[in-house]
Structures are given as structure tokens and as C-alpha cells.
Design a protein around this motif. Structure first.
Motif, PDB file in Angstrom:
ATOM      1  N   UNK A 246      87.294  72.968  37.770  1.00 33.96           N
ATOM      2  CA  UNK A 246      86.233  72.829  38.770  1.00 33.96           C
ATOM      3  C   UNK A 246      86.436  73.813  39.910  1.00 33.96           C
ATOM      4  N   UNK A 247      87.668  73.963  40.320  1.00 37.81           N
ATOM      5  CA  UNK A 247      87.987  74.859  41.440  1.00 37.81           C
ATOM      6  C   UNK A 247      87.641  76.313  41.125  1.00 37.81           C
ATOM      7  N   UNK A 248      87.911  76.742  39.877  1.00 41.40           N
ATOM      8  CA  UNK A 248      87.653  78.124  39.489  1.00 41.40           C
ATOM      9  C   UNK A 248      86.253  78.333  38.921  1.00 41.40           C
ATOM     10  N   UNK A 249      85.440  77.310  38.939  1.00 39.40           N
ATOM     11  CA  UNK A 249      84.055  77.445  38.527  1.00 39.40           C
ATOM     12  C   UNK A 249      83.796  77.399  37.035  1.00 39.40           C
ATOM     13  N   UNK A 250      84.767  76.945  36.265  1.00 44.14           N
ATOM     14  CA  UNK A 250      84.572  76.856  34.819  1.00 44.14           C
ATOM     15  C   UNK A 250      83.672  75.682  34.446  1.00 44.14           C
TER      16      UNK A 250
ATOM     17  N   UNK B 237      93.997  65.653  34.335  1.00 53.38           N
ATOM     18  CA  UNK B 237      93.509  65.647  35.711  1.00 53.38           C
ATOM     19  C   UNK B 237      93.675  67.018  36.359  1.00 53.38           C
ATOM     20  N   UNK B 238      94.832  67.617  36.182  1.00 60.36           N
ATOM     21  CA  UNK B 238      95.089  68.943  36.763  1.00 60.36           C
ATOM     22  C   UNK B 238      94.171  69.987  36.133  1.00 60.36           C
ATOM     23  N   UNK B 239      93.989  69.926  34.814  1.00 61.72           N
ATOM     24  CA  UNK B 239      93.121  70.891  34.141  1.00 61.72           C
ATOM     25  C   UNK B 239      91.677  70.760  34.615  1.00 61.72           C
TER      26      UNK B 239
END
Length: 64
Positions: free
Chosen positions: A55-59, A48-50
Motif C-alpha cells: 500500500x505504501x509503495x502504491x502497488x 501484514x508487513x507485505x
């Protein structure tokens, strides 16, 4: 990233299966079952954290 998620999900299912096996084999009086369940919870939280950080860093891109 997709394959990593699939592999982690397979590990989560395998951990759940091993906990079920230890439940029946040791009659629920074993720490092996608790370790398997703790591993499952840890893997689920890590996944979940990964995914959230990816998503947050745009990967990964998603539709909201």
C-alpha cells in the motif's frame, strides 16, 4: 496480489489446523504444536508487513 493474499491466508488456516491436530494427537506435550503456531504467527506478520508495504509503495490501492 489478491491471489497471493488468498494463498497465504490458506496457509495460515492450514497451520492453525495442524496445530489443533497436534494438540489432540500429542495431548499438548509436543513441540510440533508450538512450531505450527509459530509458523502461523510468522505468516500473519509477514502478510501484514507485505500488505502495508504494498500500500505504501502504491502497488495496491485502497479507499480510506
Amino acid at each position: 496480489m489478491r491471489y497471493l493474499v488468498i494463498v497465504v491466508l490458506l496457509f495460515i488456516i492450514a497451520s492453525l489446523g495442524s496445530a489443533l491436530f497436534f494438540l489432540f494427537r500429542d495431548s499438548g506435550n509436543s513441540s510440533r504444536m508450538m512450531r505450527a503456531l509459530a509458523l502461523r504467527v510468522g505468516l500473519s506478520i509477514a502478510l501484514f508487513v507485505a500488505l502495508t508495504l504494498s500500500y505504501r509503495f502504491g502497488l495496491i490501492e485502497g479507499k480510506l
